[in-house]
Design a protein around this motif. Structure first.
Motif, mmCIF file in Angstrom:
data_model
loop_
_atom_site.group_PDB
_atom_site.id
_atom_site.type_symbol
_atom_site.label_atom_id
_atom_site.label_comp_id
_atom_site.label_asym_id
_atom_site.label_seq_id
_atom_site.Cartn_x
_atom_site.Cartn_y
_atom_site.Cartn_z
ATOM 1 N N GLU A 122 0.827 -1.211 0.000
ATOM 2 C CA GLU A 122 0.000 0.000 0.000
ATOM 3 C C GLU A 122 0.864 1.264 0.000
ATOM 4 O OE1 GLU A 122 -2.389 -0.691 3.430
ATOM 5 O OE2 GLU A 122 -3.639 -2.193 2.437
ATOM 6 N N GLU A 123 1.950 1.223 0.759
ATOM 7 C CA GLU A 123 2.846 2.381 0.820
ATOM 8 C C GLU A 123 3.487 2.644 -0.543
ATOM 9 O OE1 GLU A 123 6.454 4.111 3.644
ATOM 10 O OE2 GLU A 123 5.897 1.991 3.755
ATOM 11 N N ILE A 143 -3.238 3.995 5.977
ATOM 12 C CA ILE A 143 -3.071 2.665 5.382
ATOM 13 C C ILE A 143 -2.722 1.624 6.442
ATOM 14 C CG2 ILE A 143 -2.425 3.602 3.143
ATOM 15 C CD1 ILE A 143 0.493 2.958 3.755
ATOM 16 N N TYR A 146 -5.953 0.692 8.243
ATOM 17 C CA TYR A 146 -6.788 -0.136 7.370
ATOM 18 C C TYR A 146 -6.259 -1.570 7.334
ATOM 19 C CZ TYR A 146 -8.909 -1.978 3.112
ATOM 20 O OH TYR A 146 -9.568 -2.768 2.193
ATOM 21 N N SER A 147 -4.951 -1.728 7.225
ATOM 22 C CA SER A 147 -4.348 -3.065 7.167
ATOM 23 C C SER A 147 -4.576 -3.833 8.464
ATOM 24 C CB SER A 147 -2.846 -2.952 6.885
ATOM 25 O OG SER A 147 -2.615 -2.441 5.592
ATOM 26 N N LEU A 181 -6.529 5.359 -1.278
ATOM 27 C CA LEU A 181 -5.857 4.101 -1.570
ATOM 28 C C LEU A 181 -6.560 3.382 -2.715
ATOM 29 C CD1 LEU A 181 -3.624 2.149 -0.798
ATOM 30 C CD2 LEU A 181 -5.132 1.166 0.934
#
Length: 208
Positions: A122-123, A143, A146-147, A181
């Protein structure tokens, strides 16, 4: 001398170790599985195991990556609802294995591996989308949060603490994905043939 990783024998040995740890991990907690017991069940020398994997957690991570890569073969965009659904369905087929693997909180556990993988991908995707070398703290926390949430819900689902089906859980994960995202994923198609081997996040724990 380390064996050639491109030979059929090398691949068969890795597949055998993977099949065996899935079988063993489906019936007993991961803490009770040792490399010695795994090799005895496979009829292999411990040296053969260490040719392929650093430890049992490396093997567990490899099993997950094989399932994850299957989802990449049938999509042009990362982490669509369909990809999430297919990944969860594959985990459901190995429910007890993944339930036991994710219940292990050891230093190199699957939980840690998945968080590193998810946050790392994601990053990378978000930095490319925003054209920055480093994310602002707010974006990074977005992010990461969310993860963590997705992993917690996945663990609860595997443990039978959620009545949602794999499809319903995937739907909720996709709907709650941060908008920035989601946009970033849609603008960054998966490389040819779903190959993410150049990703730093994948390289960190991937084994070939």
């Amino acid at each position: 001398m380390k064996p050639d990783g491109n030979t059929p024998e090398f691949s068969r040995t890795k597949a055998l170790l993977a099949e065996t740890i899935v079988e063993m991990g489906s019936s007993v907690p991961m803490q009770r599985i040792t490399v010695k017991k795994l090799c005895e069940k496979c009829g292999l020398q411990r040296q053969s195991f260490y040719y392929h994997f650093r430890d049992k957690y490396d093997l567990i991570a490899w099993v997950f990556m094989q399932d994850y890569r299957q989802g990449l073969q049938s999509t042009e965009i990362l982490n669509t609802e369909e990809m999430m659904r297919d990944n969860l369905r594959r985990m459901e087929q190995k429910r007890n294995f993944y339930r036991h693997a994710l219940a292990d909180y050891s230093q190199n556990s699957l939980q840690k591996t998945l968080l590193e993988l998810y946050v790392g991908i994601e990053e990378e995707v978000l930095k490319k989308h925003l054209r920055v070398e480093k994310l602002e703290l707010e974006a990074w926390y977005t992010i990461t949060g969310y993860s963590y949430a997705c992993l917690e819900h996945t663990c609860a689902w595997l443990n039978g603490e959620s009545s949602l089906t794999a499809d319903e859980l995937a739907r909720q994960m996709y709907l709650t994905m941060p908008g920035i995202l989601k946009t970033a994923y849609q603008s960054r198609p998966v490389p040819a043939q779903g190959d993410l081997t150049k990703s730093k996040a994948v390289k960190k724990r991937d084994t070939f």
